[in-house]
Design a protein around this motif. Structure first.
Motif, PDB file in Angstrom:
ATOM      1  N   LEU A   1       0.831  -1.204   0.000  1.00 13.95           N
ATOM      2  CA  LEU A   1       0.000   0.000   0.000  1.00 13.95           C
ATOM      3  C   LEU A   1       0.868   1.259   0.000  1.00 13.95           C
ATOM      4  O   LEU A   1       0.531   2.253  -0.660  1.00 13.95           O
ATOM      5  CB  LEU A   1      -0.923  -0.007   1.218  1.00 13.95           C
ATOM      6  CG  LEU A   1      -2.147  -0.916   1.127  1.00 13.95           C
ATOM      7  CD1 LEU A   1      -2.899  -0.943   2.453  1.00 13.95           C
ATOM      8  CD2 LEU A   1      -3.076  -0.476   0.003  1.00 13.95           C
ATOM      9  N   GLU A   2       1.973   1.217   0.732  1.00  8.33           N
ATOM     10  CA  GLU A   2       2.885   2.365   0.730  1.00  8.33           C
ATOM     11  C   GLU A   2       3.478   2.564  -0.665  1.00  8.33           C
ATOM     12  O   GLU A   2       3.628   3.705  -1.136  1.00  8.33           O
ATOM     13  CB  GLU A   2       3.997   2.145   1.753  1.00  8.33           C
ATOM     14  CG  GLU A   2       3.528   2.241   3.199  1.00  8.33           C
ATOM     15  CD  GLU A   2       4.617   1.939   4.199  1.00  8.33           C
ATOM     16  OE1 GLU A   2       4.593   2.505   5.301  1.00  8.33           O
ATOM     17  OE2 GLU A   2       5.504   1.106   3.880  1.00  8.33           O
ATOM     18  N   LYS A   3       3.801   1.474  -1.316  1.00  9.68           N
ATOM     19  CA  LYS A   3       4.391   1.547  -2.653  1.00  9.68           C
ATOM     20  C   LYS A   3       3.413   2.145  -3.664  1.00  9.68           C
ATOM     21  O   LYS A   3       3.815   2.866  -4.583  1.00  9.68           O
ATOM     22  CB  LYS A   3       4.798   0.134  -3.083  1.00  9.68           C
ATOM     23  CG  LYS A   3       5.605   0.056  -4.362  1.00  9.68           C
ATOM     24  CD  LYS A   3       6.065  -1.374  -4.593  1.00  9.68           C
ATOM     25  CE  LYS A   3       6.989  -1.461  -5.790  1.00  9.68           C
ATOM     26  NZ  LYS A   3       7.481  -2.850  -6.003  1.00  9.68           N
ATOM     27  N   LEU A   4       2.127   1.860  -3.491  1.00  7.80           N
ATOM     28  CA  LEU A   4       1.108   2.334  -4.428  1.00  7.80           C
ATOM     29  C   LEU A   4       0.428   3.619  -3.954  1.00  7.80           C
ATOM     30  O   LEU A   4      -0.515   4.095  -4.582  1.00  7.80           O
ATOM     31  CB  LEU A   4       0.054   1.242  -4.634  1.00  7.80           C
ATOM     32  CG  LEU A   4       0.580  -0.081  -5.202  1.00  7.80           C
ATOM     33  CD1 LEU A   4      -0.509  -1.138  -5.210  1.00  7.80           C
ATOM     34  CD2 LEU A   4       1.150   0.114  -6.603  1.00  7.80           C
ATOM     35  N   SER A   5       0.906   4.154  -2.850  1.00  6.54           N
ATOM     36  CA  SER A   5       0.292   5.341  -2.246  1.00  6.54           C
ATOM     37  C   SER A   5       0.246   6.508  -3.230  1.00  6.54           C
ATOM     38  O   SER A   5       1.197   6.760  -3.971  1.00  6.54           O
ATOM     39  CB  SER A   5       1.084   5.750  -1.001  1.00  6.54           C
ATOM     40  OG  SER A   5       0.557   6.915  -0.425  1.00  6.54           O
ATOM     41  N   GLY A   6      -0.861   7.199  -3.221  1.00  4.23           N
ATOM     42  CA  GLY A   6      -1.007   8.377  -4.071  1.00  4.23           C
ATOM     43  C   GLY A   6      -1.817   8.133  -5.320  1.00  4.23           C
ATOM     44  O   GLY A   6      -2.285   9.089  -5.945  1.00  4.23           O
ATOM     45  N   HIS A   7      -2.012   6.858  -5.674  1.00  4.56           N
ATOM     46  CA  HIS A   7      -2.851   6.601  -6.840  1.00  4.56           C
ATOM     47  C   HIS A   7      -4.305   6.840  -6.476  1.00  4.56           C
ATOM     48  O   HIS A   7      -4.764   6.393  -5.422  1.00  4.56           O
ATOM     49  CB  HIS A   7      -2.677   5.160  -7.334  1.00  4.56           C
ATOM     50  CG  HIS A   7      -3.283   4.929  -8.674  1.00  4.56           C
ATOM     51  ND1 HIS A   7      -4.650   4.721  -8.849  1.00  4.56           N
ATOM     52  CD2 HIS A   7      -2.741   4.894  -9.921  1.00  4.56           C
ATOM     53  CE1 HIS A   7      -4.901   4.566 -10.139  1.00  4.56           C
ATOM     54  NE2 HIS A   7      -3.780   4.658 -10.808  1.00  4.56           N
TER      55      HIS A   7
END
Length: 211
Positions: free
Chosen positions: A49-55
């Motif tokens: 989730l941190e890696k995909l954060s901001g989408h």
């Protein structure tokens, strides 16, 4: 107590922040918080989730609450209005084809972003697709996901389970570790069927024309 749902090893409940904002808190179930396989999976879900954060179509991660000394494993995310299953069940008769396709397009955008970052979801279903108050789609629950960029995962899952049966690709039903990007795409097809027809898809889809 969970009021938003419970999965294989975690539960989600509503929590009110000091400023009055309602959020959703996902927490590992007490019976699993001393089990290394489950705590590792929970931590990896947070990393994804941190890696995909901001989408815009991935559920916003607001706060991580992991304290291994205290065996606390939780994270805070934005609270949605409902999931896709509930939304379609309540609103299907009023939805135009254009609206249905817009919903599906947002799901595709989220999974495209995940795959572009070497993340598989592996549990795509209407229950794990959220709708916020503005009608925006959020993909949630990466509890069965895997991240090929995290070497400790090794492209495998240490947990039993393979996702939601009706929406899972045949190879993933056989073994979770057999899942690939194509497996997520298979699930997308089943989700599109559900959005278009308002019906739970059969295990084998022949045609949607009769609907």
């Amino acid at each position: 107590m969970s009021d938003l749902g419970e999965g294989a090893f975690a539960e989600v409940s509503t929590h009110k922040m000091e400023n009055g904002e309602e959020v959703a808190v996902k927490r590992i179930l007490d019976k699993f918080k001393y089990h290394e396989n489950y705590t590792n999976r929970f931590k990896k879900e947070v990393q994804m989730l941190e890696k995909l954060s901001g989408h815009p179509n991935i559920v916003p991660l607001l706060e991580v609450r992991i304290n291994e000394d205290e065996h606390e494993y939780a994270y805070v995310m934005a609270k949605a209005r409902c999931n896709l299953s509930e939304f379609i069940g309540k609103n299907y008769g009023q939805l135009t084809d254009v609206h249905k396709i817009r919903l599906f397009d947002q799901v595709v955008e989220a999974i495209t972003a995940a795959h572009s970052n070497n993340v598989l979801h592996r549990d795509l279903s209407p229950n794990n697709i959220l709708i916020n108050d503005r009608g925006t789609v959020w993909i949630a629950d990466f509890g069965l996901g895997k991240d090929y960029d995290i070497r400790s995962i090794g492209g495998k899952s240490s947990l039993a389970g393979h996702g939601t049966d009706v929406y899972v690709a045949p190879e993933q039903l056989e073994k979770l570790r057999y899942a690939t990007e194509r497996s997520d795409v298979y699930s997308l097809g089943k989700i599109f069927y559900f959005i278009l027809t308002g019906k739970t898809p059969p295990h084998v889809i022949v045609s949607v024309n009769k609907f």
